[in-house]
Design a protein around this motif. Structure first.
Motif, PDB file in Angstrom:
ATOM      1  N   VAL A   1     -10.043  11.895 -12.397  1.00 35.35           N
ATOM      2  CA  VAL A   1      -8.759  12.448 -11.966  1.00 35.35           C
ATOM      3  C   VAL A   1      -8.813  12.827 -10.487  1.00 35.35           C
ATOM      4  CG1 VAL A   1      -7.086  14.307 -12.348  1.00 35.35           C
ATOM      5  CG2 VAL A   1      -8.259  13.272 -14.300  1.00 35.35           C
ATOM      6  N   TYR A   2      -9.903  13.438 -10.053  1.00 41.23           N
ATOM      7  CA  TYR A   2     -10.065  13.827  -8.654  1.00 41.23           C
ATOM      8  C   TYR A   2     -10.009  12.601  -7.738  1.00 41.23           C
ATOM      9  CZ  TYR A   2     -12.413  15.442  -4.380  1.00 41.23           C
ATOM     10  OH  TYR A   2     -12.746  15.704  -3.065  1.00 41.23           O
ATOM     11  N   THR A   3     -10.688  11.535  -8.127  1.00 35.92           N
ATOM     12  CA  THR A   3     -10.695  10.314  -7.315  1.00 35.92           C
ATOM     13  C   THR A   3      -9.289   9.746  -7.177  1.00 35.92           C
ATOM     14  OG1 THR A   3     -12.958   9.794  -7.985  1.00 35.92           O
ATOM     15  CG2 THR A   3     -11.643   7.980  -7.127  1.00 35.92           C
ATOM     16  N   ALA A   4      -8.528   9.725  -8.272  1.00 30.08           N
ATOM     17  CA  ALA A   4      -7.163   9.209  -8.213  1.00 30.08           C
ATOM     18  C   ALA A   4      -6.291  10.050  -7.286  1.00 30.08           C
ATOM     19  CB  ALA A   4      -6.556   9.184  -9.618  1.00 30.08           C
ATOM     20  N   ILE A   5      -6.342  11.349  -7.445  1.00 27.00           N
ATOM     21  CA  ILE A   5      -5.498  12.254  -6.657  1.00 27.00           C
ATOM     22  C   ILE A   5      -5.788  12.110  -5.164  1.00 27.00           C
ATOM     23  CG2 ILE A   5      -5.016  14.691  -6.163  1.00 27.00           C
ATOM     24  CD1 ILE A   5      -3.852  13.600  -8.817  1.00 27.00           C
ATOM     25  N   THR A   6      -7.034  11.942  -4.822  1.00 29.83           N
ATOM     26  CA  THR A   6      -7.417  11.901  -3.407  1.00 29.83           C
ATOM     27  C   THR A   6      -7.246  10.529  -2.772  1.00 29.83           C
ATOM     28  OG1 THR A   6      -9.743  11.630  -4.080  1.00 29.83           O
ATOM     29  CG2 THR A   6      -8.996  13.859  -3.567  1.00 29.83           C
ATOM     30  N   ARG A   7      -6.655   9.570  -3.501  1.00 31.19           N
ATOM     31  CA  ARG A   7      -6.290   8.292  -2.876  1.00 31.19           C
ATOM     32  C   ARG A   7      -4.950   8.410  -2.136  1.00 31.19           C
ATOM     33  NH1 ARG A   7     -10.209   7.073  -1.741  1.00 31.19           N
ATOM     34  NH2 ARG A   7     -10.804   9.065  -2.630  1.00 31.19           N
ATOM     35  N   ALA A   8      -4.202   9.495  -2.383  1.00 31.67           N
ATOM     36  CA  ALA A   8      -2.849   9.642  -1.840  1.00 31.67           C
ATOM     37  C   ALA A   8      -2.859  10.306  -0.471  1.00 31.67           C
ATOM     38  CB  ALA A   8      -1.992  10.465  -2.790  1.00 31.67           C
ATOM     39  N   LYS A   9      -2.020   9.784   0.417  1.00 34.46           N
ATOM     40  CA  LYS A   9      -1.845  10.402   1.735  1.00 34.46           C
ATOM     41  C   LYS A   9      -0.698  11.405   1.740  1.00 34.46           C
ATOM     42  CE  LYS A   9      -2.053   7.879   5.434  1.00 34.46           C
ATOM     43  NZ  LYS A   9      -1.759   6.789   6.409  1.00 34.46           N
TER      44      LYS A   9
ATOM     45  N   GLU B   1      -6.593   3.778   0.219  1.00 40.05           N
ATOM     46  CA  GLU B   1      -5.719   4.891   0.544  1.00 40.05           C
ATOM     47  C   GLU B   1      -4.283   4.392   0.441  1.00 40.05           C
ATOM     48  OE1 GLU B   1      -6.484   8.119   3.807  1.00 40.05           O
ATOM     49  OE2 GLU B   1      -5.275   6.535   4.720  1.00 40.05           O
ATOM     50  N   PHE B   2      -3.436   5.158  -0.231  1.00 38.33           N
ATOM     51  CA  PHE B   2      -2.049   4.767  -0.432  1.00 38.33           C
ATOM     52  C   PHE B   2      -1.137   5.929  -0.060  1.00 38.33           C
ATOM     53  CE2 PHE B   2      -4.718   2.637  -3.590  1.00 38.33           C
ATOM     54  CZ  PHE B   2      -4.455   1.306  -3.299  1.00 38.33           C
ATOM     55  N   LYS B   3       0.039   5.597   0.417  1.00 37.71           N
ATOM     56  CA  LYS B   3       1.004   6.632   0.798  1.00 37.71           C
ATOM     57  C   LYS B   3       1.419   7.449  -0.424  1.00 37.71           C
ATOM     58  CE  LYS B   3       5.416   7.205   3.237  1.00 37.71           C
ATOM     59  NZ  LYS B   3       6.532   6.485   3.907  1.00 37.71           N
ATOM     60  N   HIS B   4       1.592   6.771  -1.549  1.00 29.81           N
ATOM     61  CA  HIS B   4       2.130   7.403  -2.756  1.00 29.81           C
ATOM     62  C   HIS B   4       1.377   6.840  -3.951  1.00 29.81           C
ATOM     63  CE1 HIS B   4       6.059   7.958  -5.373  1.00 29.81           C
ATOM     64  NE2 HIS B   4       4.985   8.445  -5.975  1.00 29.81           N
ATOM     65  N   ILE B   5       0.780   7.697  -4.772  1.00 29.21           N
ATOM     66  CA  ILE B   5       0.103   7.207  -5.968  1.00 29.21           C
ATOM     67  C   ILE B   5       0.751   7.799  -7.218  1.00 29.21           C
ATOM     68  CG2 ILE B   5      -2.096   6.897  -4.755  1.00 29.21           C
ATOM     69  CD1 ILE B   5      -2.213   9.364  -7.495  1.00 29.21           C
TER      70      ILE B   5
ATOM     71  N   ARG C   1       0.807  -1.223   0.000  1.00 25.87           N
ATOM     72  CA  ARG C   1       0.000   0.000   0.000  1.00 25.87           C
ATOM     73  C   ARG C   1       0.841   1.275   0.000  1.00 25.87           C
ATOM     74  NH1 ARG C   1      -3.273  -3.191   3.595  1.00 25.87           N
ATOM     75  NH2 ARG C   1      -2.230  -2.267   5.393  1.00 25.87           N
ATOM     76  N   THR C   2       2.150   1.140   0.048  1.00 24.73           N
ATOM     77  CA  THR C   2       3.009   2.322   0.051  1.00 24.73           C
ATOM     78  C   THR C   2       2.993   3.029  -1.303  1.00 24.73           C
ATOM     79  OG1 THR C   2       4.465   1.385   1.728  1.00 24.73           O
ATOM     80  CG2 THR C   2       5.386   3.130   0.366  1.00 24.73           C
ATOM     81  N   PHE C   3       2.968   2.252  -2.377  1.00 23.91           N
ATOM     82  CA  PHE C   3       3.022   2.829  -3.727  1.00 23.91           C
ATOM     83  C   PHE C   3       2.013   2.119  -4.612  1.00 23.91           C
ATOM     84  CE2 PHE C   3       4.835   2.482  -8.080  1.00 23.91           C
ATOM     85  CZ  PHE C   3       4.800   3.832  -8.422  1.00 23.91           C
ATOM     86  N   GLN C   4       1.172   2.903  -5.305  1.00 25.96           N
ATOM     87  CA  GLN C   4       0.156   2.301  -6.158  1.00 25.96           C
ATOM     88  C   GLN C   4       0.033   3.062  -7.467  1.00 25.96           C
ATOM     89  OE1 GLN C   4      -1.783  -0.650  -5.513  1.00 25.96           O
ATOM     90  NE2 GLN C   4      -1.915  -0.340  -7.718  1.00 25.96           N
TER      91      GLN C   4
END
Length: 598
Positions: A551-559, A530-534, A411-414
């Motif tokens: 695009v909004y959904t992808a961006i907001t998966r990142a912590k 939720e991922f640390k880095h997308i 889950r660190t990088f997706q």
């Protein structure tokens, strides 16, 4: 005069909504349904061929629209006249709602909207149930303000979380919406404590029992995230241990909550066998489709509270409907939006805001800025960049670390892709990664190997696995030590899953339901995660899948970190497009006097 202008405006809207029969690519299923119903319509094959063909085209358009997420289609006056002559349609008005139950016509026409009967029933039943809940709100509690002061510190600016708690405590149905980091989970946890305190302080001759609370989410990973948040947040509550203990920290998927039946669209719990809960909270409600939400609300007890949490700006469900968006628009008095972000780094927050406002120029500037540390545009070769970030994951897999550590590393990088196919789609990137891993010594020529991540793509209630669940293939070292197993040549591979309740499930690969490799996921499949880095990867050229919600959904998966691989042209094109789904739910849930005033 004002009424005439309003009527003209509504007529113009209807004309604008009418769908061109060439707007979709048709599947074999669309053609089959259209051909089947055309063969049973009232138009004579020999003398009314034109009417038959037009009828077929409308039905085919409806079937294709359902596949694209619409609940219905808008039809013109001429199309309505033709449909009424087909003998396969029932026209609904407010006085004939109950008659629809007895009709066996496959099509329903309501206010210039054409439905397949099943989806009309889902939409109408959901609206009826919610209107009933709204009209039967709980009694106001005299000490509400005092209890709110206990759970929410007094602030100099408007406290949206407190506002949400006040509204929800006085309603049987509520929606709490807001972007990531606005505190939806924290807020609902305080609300549950407040509701329990109200319940346990009531004076009753028969005594009082704590509210029976259920927490659920559409997918296993979303349920797991909610469970972690609830477990961590309970200890921080300003309440007694009794209140804390009365709030469950067990979260299930909606399918598990309702009791999914193998190989069946039906559930154990329904209107005649309702759930036992007094309060039901659904997280990530934007992912819930029309059919599932209708079945969920149908399975609630008449006096049960329902609280929906979600971000209305995210992608709507994969299946038909845009439930959270429709309900928040149609029921503003039952919706509260949390507006202050507590978690996001400023750069990610500003990027998400620019995307949501469809400000492509500003969003692109934020990506290319030399001063940004949390957001960036990837300008180097994509595959080497990806392999650099997957290196740590395979190092941890090869060390035979604990399952929890391996999932944490995953889950660190997706990688999140807009498309499934193509060079920069999920399938292309997953294949490229496996070829690169083969060159690095990982035996990806075998279908299964240690470290391979997979995502379930079809529900299997019998196995307890559901669409969106993530598994990782690893050696089974439980029965004997690694050295002994290797000496005997016994290296069995199993696929491990982290369940919402924290348990680990492991299965032989051959037993898995339909699944895919999951180094890269579609943005749709990432919802609830939720991922640390997308790293978001967009295609080389514009295509119909792209939109600002994606695009909004992808961006907001990142912590912590967001990277984008895209040309400015494709990125700007995506932000210029906004998804609009056709449904009648907004109109149906509005209070009757508001609908009559339109």
């Amino acid at each position: 005069m004002k009424i005439e202008q309003s009527q003209k405006h509504k007529q113009q809207q209807k004309q604008n909504e009418v769908m061109d029969v060439s707007s979709f690519d048709y599947s074999r299923l669309d053609n089959a349904i259209a051909q089947f119903l055309m063969s049973r319509c009232a138009f004579d094959k020999e003398h009314q061929a034109e009417q038959r063909n037009t009828f077929r085209d409308i039905v085919r358009e409806l079937s294709a629209a359902l596949a694209k997420g619409h609940s219905c289609i808008a039809v013109s006056d001429d199309q309505q006249r033709l449909l009424k002559e087909s003998a396969l349609i029932y026209e609904v008005d407010d006085t004939s709602l109950t008659d629809v139950v007895r009709t066996n016509t496959p099509l329903i026409l309501e206010n210039s909207r054409l439905y397949l009967q099943r989806y009309w029933h889902y939409e109408t039943r959901l609206a009826e149930q919610l209107r009933y809940k709204i009209s039967n709100n709980p009694q106001h509690h005299n000490n509400l303000e005092k209890l709110l002061d206990k759970y929410f510190e007094i602030q100099t600016e408007k406290d949206w979380q407190r506002e949400a708690a006040m509204k929800v405590s006085q309603q049987s149905f509520s929606i709490i919406t807001g972007g990531p980091g606005t505190g939806k989970t924290t807020t609902v946890l305080k609300i549950l404590a407040l509701l329990q305190e109200i319940q346990l302080t009531q004076v009753s001759p028969a005594g009082t029992k704590p509210l029976n609370i259920a927490l659920a989410a559409p997918t296993g990973k979303a349920a797991m995230r909610l469970q972690e948040s609830i477990g961590e947040g309970k200890e921080k509550l300003n309440c007694s241990d009794e209140i804390k203990a009365s709030i469950t920290d067990s979260v299930s998927t909606i399918h598990r909550l309702l009791g999914a039946k193998p190989a069946s669209p039906y559930f154990k719990h329904h209107a005649d066998n309702p759930l036992v809960y007094d309060v039901v909270v659904i997280d990530e409600a934007s992912m819930v489709d029309l059919a599932l939400m209708s079945k969920l609300v149908d399975a609630l007890q008449p006096d049960a509270r329902l609280i929906l949490l979600g971000d209305k700006e995210q992608l709507a469900s994969v299946e038909s409907g845009a439930i959270l968006g429709d309900l928040s628009q149609g029921l503003p008095d039952n919706t509260i939006e949390l507006k202050k972000s507590w978690r996001f780094k400023a750069e990610i927050k500003n990027l998400a805001l620019a995307i949501n406002q469809q400000n492509a120029q500003l969003a692109w500037q934020l990506l290319v800025s030399d001063h940004a540390s949390s957001t960036a545009l990837v300008t180097t070769a994509l595959l080497p960049h990806i392999m650099h970030h997957t290196k740590n994951y395979f190092e941890i897999v090869n060390k035979n670390n604990a399952i929890e550590e391996i999932f944490k590393a995953y889950r660190t990088f997706q990688i999140l892709c807009s498309n499934r196919r193509g060079k920069w789609g999920v399938e292309g990137i997953n294949a490229s990664i496996e070829r690169a891993l083969q060159q690095q010594g990982v035996n990806t020529s075998q279908r299964w190997y240690a470290g391979k991540p997979v995502i379930i793509t079809r529900n299997d209630p019998g196995l307890g696995l559901f669409n969106g669940d993530i598994g990782i293939c690893l050696f089974d070292d439980e029965e004997m030590g690694n050295e002994q197993r290797e000496r005997k040549g016994q290296k069995d591979l199993l696929v491990y899953f982290q369940l919402a309740d924290g348990r680990i499930k492991k299965l032989l690969p051959a037993r898995l339901p339909q699944h895919e490799t999951a180094y890269a996921l579609t943005i749709h499949k990432s919802q609830g995660s939720e991922f640390k880095h997308i790293l978001m990867v967009l295609p080389e050229t514009p295509n119909p899948v792209l939109g600002k919600e994606l695009v909004y959904t992808a961006i907001t998966r990142a912590k912590e970190t967001v990277e984008v691989f895209s040309s400015e042209n494709v990125f700007s094109y995506a932000l210029s497009r906004k998804v609009v789904r056709i449904s009648g739910l907004q109109d149906k849930v509005r209070p009757l006097h508001e609908r009559n005033d339109e």
